[in-house]
Scaffold this motif. Sequence first.
Motif, PDB file in Angstrom:
ATOM      1  N   ARG A 161       0.861  -1.017   0.053  1.00 36.50           N
ATOM      2  CA  ARG A 161      -0.057   0.092   0.023  1.00 36.50           C
ATOM      3  C   ARG A 161       0.915   1.306   0.008  1.00 36.50           C
ATOM      4  O   ARG A 161       0.364   2.377  -0.079  1.00 36.50           O
ATOM      5  CB  ARG A 161      -0.944   0.086   1.201  1.00 36.50           C
ATOM      6  CG  ARG A 161      -1.931  -1.024   1.013  1.00 36.50           C
ATOM      7  CD  ARG A 161      -2.840  -1.037   2.359  1.00 36.50           C
ATOM      8  NE  ARG A 161      -3.757  -2.154   2.655  1.00 36.50           N
ATOM      9  CZ  ARG A 161      -4.846  -2.077   3.420  1.00 36.50           C
ATOM     10  NH1 ARG A 161      -4.943  -1.314   4.200  1.00 36.50           N
ATOM     11  NH2 ARG A 161      -5.624  -3.307   3.456  1.00 36.50           N
ATOM     12  N   ARG A 475     -14.897   4.927  -1.140  1.00 36.82           N
ATOM     13  CA  ARG A 475     -14.370   5.977  -2.141  1.00 36.82           C
ATOM     14  C   ARG A 475     -13.571   5.267  -3.279  1.00 36.82           C
ATOM     15  O   ARG A 475     -13.847   3.963  -3.654  1.00 36.82           O
ATOM     16  CB  ARG A 475     -12.993   6.258  -1.527  1.00 36.82           C
ATOM     17  CG  ARG A 475     -11.820   5.333  -1.198  1.00 36.82           C
ATOM     18  CD  ARG A 475     -10.904   5.765  -0.088  1.00 36.82           C
ATOM     19  NE  ARG A 475      -9.654   4.976  -0.189  1.00 36.82           N
ATOM     20  CZ  ARG A 475      -8.588   4.896   0.787  1.00 36.82           C
ATOM     21  NH1 ARG A 475      -8.602   6.108   1.669  1.00 36.82           N
ATOM     22  NH2 ARG A 475      -7.602   4.260   0.781  1.00 36.82           N
ATOM     23  N   ASN A 476     -13.606   6.235  -4.543  1.00 37.38           N
ATOM     24  CA  ASN A 476     -13.289   5.787  -5.880  1.00 37.38           C
ATOM     25  C   ASN A 476     -11.796   5.479  -6.157  1.00 37.38           C
ATOM     26  O   ASN A 476     -11.084   5.602  -5.318  1.00 37.38           O
ATOM     27  CB  ASN A 476     -13.861   6.762  -6.799  1.00 37.38           C
ATOM     28  CG  ASN A 476     -13.463   8.176  -6.709  1.00 37.38           C
ATOM     29  OD1 ASN A 476     -12.321   8.339  -6.195  1.00 37.38           O
ATOM     30  ND2 ASN A 476     -14.258   8.935  -7.053  1.00 37.38           N
ATOM     31  N   SER A 477     -11.376   5.512  -7.359  1.00 36.24           N
ATOM     32  CA  SER A 477     -10.230   5.224  -7.803  1.00 36.24           C
ATOM     33  C   SER A 477      -9.192   6.399  -7.273  1.00 36.24           C
ATOM     34  O   SER A 477      -7.761   6.243  -7.171  1.00 36.24           O
ATOM     35  CB  SER A 477      -9.837   4.587  -9.006  1.00 36.24           C
ATOM     36  OG  SER A 477     -10.512   5.787 -10.006  1.00 36.24           O
ATOM     37  N   LYS A 478      -9.715   7.580  -6.972  1.00 38.57           N
ATOM     38  CA  LYS A 478      -8.871   8.879  -6.924  1.00 38.57           C
ATOM     39  C   LYS A 478      -8.988   9.116  -5.290  1.00 38.57           C
ATOM     40  O   LYS A 478      -8.592  10.001  -4.597  1.00 38.57           O
ATOM     41  CB  LYS A 478      -9.661   9.889  -7.636  1.00 38.57           C
ATOM     42  CG  LYS A 478      -9.586  10.072  -9.080  1.00 38.57           C
ATOM     43  CD  LYS A 478     -10.098  11.162  -9.748  1.00 38.57           C
ATOM     44  CE  LYS A 478     -10.093  10.902 -11.400  1.00 38.57           C
ATOM     45  NZ  LYS A 478     -10.714  12.228 -12.150  1.00 38.57           N
ATOM     46  N   LEU A 479      -9.438   7.901  -4.551  1.00 40.95           N
ATOM     47  CA  LEU A 479      -9.567   7.929  -3.066  1.00 40.95           C
ATOM     48  C   LEU A 479     -10.876   9.194  -2.522  1.00 40.95           C
ATOM     49  O   LEU A 479     -10.742   9.429  -1.366  1.00 40.95           O
ATOM     50  CB  LEU A 479      -8.191   8.306  -2.257  1.00 40.95           C
ATOM     51  CG  LEU A 479      -6.999   7.274  -3.032  1.00 40.95           C
ATOM     52  CD1 LEU A 479      -6.014   7.656  -2.206  1.00 40.95           C
ATOM     53  CD2 LEU A 479      -7.585   5.902  -3.017  1.00 40.95           C
ATOM     54  N   TYR A 496      -9.851   1.720   5.765  1.00 38.31           N
ATOM     55  CA  TYR A 496      -8.793   1.411   4.972  1.00 38.31           C
ATOM     56  C   TYR A 496      -7.346   1.222   5.389  1.00 38.31           C
ATOM     57  O   TYR A 496      -6.234   1.265   4.813  1.00 38.31           O
ATOM     58  CB  TYR A 496      -8.517   2.702   3.838  1.00 38.31           C
ATOM     59  CG  TYR A 496      -9.778   2.744   2.886  1.00 38.31           C
ATOM     60  CD1 TYR A 496     -10.203   2.141   1.956  1.00 38.31           C
ATOM     61  CD2 TYR A 496     -10.704   3.868   3.762  1.00 38.31           C
ATOM     62  CE1 TYR A 496     -11.444   2.139   1.309  1.00 38.31           C
ATOM     63  CE2 TYR A 496     -11.918   3.776   2.948  1.00 38.31           C
ATOM     64  CZ  TYR A 496     -12.246   3.036   1.683  1.00 38.31           C
ATOM     65  OH  TYR A 496     -13.528   3.205   1.066  1.00 38.31           O
TER      66      TYR A 496
END
Length: 518
Positions: A161, A475-479, A496
Motif C-alpha cells: 500500500r 471511495r473511488n479510484s481517486k480516493l 482502509y
Amino acid sequence: MVKEVQLRVSLQEEERTDILVLKSAKALKIPKEDISGIKVMRKSIDARNPKIIFNYKVAVYIKEPLPQSSQYTFNYSDVSNAKPIHIIGFGPAGMYAALRCIELGFKPIVLERGKDVQNRRRDLRAINQDHFVNEDSNYCFGEGGAGTYSDGKLYTRSLKRGDVRRIFENLVYHGATDQILVDAHPHIGTNKLPKVVQNIRKTILKYGGEIHFESRVTDFIIKDNRIQAIQLKNGDELTANRVILATGHSARDIFYLLHKKNIALEAKSFAMGVRVEHPQHIIDSIQYHCQGERHDLLPAASYSLVQQVNERGVYSFCMCPGGFIVPAATANGEVVVNGMSPSKRNNEFANSGIVVEINADKDLFKYEAFGVLKGLEYQKDLERLAYTAGGRSQVAPAQRLTDFVEGKLSNDLNPTSYQPGLNTSPMHSLLPKLIGSRLRQGFKAFGEKMKGYYTSEANIIGVESRTSSPVSIPRNSKLEHPEVAGLFPCGEGGGYAGGIISAAMDGERCAEAAAAGL
C-alpha cells in the motif's frame, strides 16, 4: 564493498559483543580485520525449539565506512501561505497526511476533537480513577489518536500500500528509536510515543501548518455534491474544498452524521471478544521452553494464535507482552478494554484480545433494521452489557479463563493490571452465543497449541470491541467519496487501515490524492 549475509546466533553467542563480526567474517571467508562495520537490517527470534536462535540479516561493510545518514530525506518547507487541505482527526492517518501535505507544498489545517497529549493525560486519569469518560478526550480521541496510548505496535502486512520503510524512517526522524528499523515486530511503547507525537506536531506547526485541538466537527456543508464547508461544535464554519476524513474507527458521531445526510456508507465485517490476561512468566515459559525467569537477552514473550470455529475465525489481536489493560470507552455508559505495553515491556502481565470474526452479511440479522449501521449498534449493545455487568462504572466484567470455558461463575479473580478494577461476572452466559461459544472452543484449541496457556491463573475481561470499524466509507479510484467531491475517507475510520503503519501510509496516499486536484 558491501555484502548482505544471513546469520544465525545462539543465545549463548548473543552474549558476545563481537559475534556478528566473527560470524560475518566466517560466512564471507574474509579476515575480520577487513570488516569496517556492520549494519543490522533485520533481527528476529526463533524460539520454536528449546535451542533459541537469533536470526540476523546484516550488511557487511568491507574496507569502507558505514554511512551515517538515512537514505530518506523529508523535504519540509514553509507552507504558511499555500493552498489549504483540511484534515479531520490527528491520529496516525491525520498526522502523516499533514506531513505529506507540507512536502507537497500545501497547508494542512488539522481539526482534532480531543486534547494535546499533555492535557489528554488528565482525562485518562479521570477514566481510571473517577470512572468518568470525556467523550472528546480519552484513550481513543486526542493528539495521536488511539495509537498514542495503545502500545505503538508497528507491525503491518500492508506492504503493497505504500513505502513502509519511509513511514518507519519518519518516526525515527521524529524521535523514535532506530531499533524499529531492525526488529521483525517493532514497537515504540506507550511511554515513548507521546514525545514522538509531540515532535510531529512541532514539525507541522514549524512549517506553517495549523492544528486546532478541541475542535469537534459536527456538520459538513455540501452543495452540488461537493464539499463547501465544515461546521464545528463551537459554531464556527470553515470554508473547505479538500477534506481528508481521518477520524478513526470509534468516531461514531461521524458515521451517524454521514448516514443522516444520506451520504453512502457500507457495513463491513469486524471482530469482537475479550481480553485475556496471563502472568507474563507463564507465556515466557511456554514460548522459551524455560523454567523460572527468562534470559536477560530475551524480550517478554508474545504469541499469535488463530483457530477456525464453526466457520468463523477466532484469533489473538493486539497482543501486549509485559503490558497492561486499559479502559478504552468513548462514552459514559459503556465498558471497552484495550491493551498496551511500555517500551521495555517489563510489566508482570501479558494480555491479548481474543476475538471472533463477525460477518456483517450473515451474523447480524437481528440488527438489520439499522441498515449499514447494524454492526455499530451490535458493538454498542455489548459495550452497554459490559457496563452493567461490571457494576455500572468502568469496572470491567471478568472471569477466570477455565471457569469461562467450563461455564461457571468465578468465586474470585486473579490479580490484574486493569486499574479501574474487575467484577466477577458470568461471561459465559452474558456474551452472545455467536461470540461466547466460539471463544470457549477457541481457548481449548489454544491450550492444545500452547501447553499451559489454558489455566485458571488467567482472567478474561470484557469487552474487546474496537478491533476495527464496523462501517466503511466508500471511495473511488481517486480516493474520493463517489458521491461527495472533495471528501477523502482515510485510515481506520474509513475502513482502509488496520494499525499505525497502514493508517499512516493511507494518510500519505490521501494527501497525495487531495493535492492532485488543487
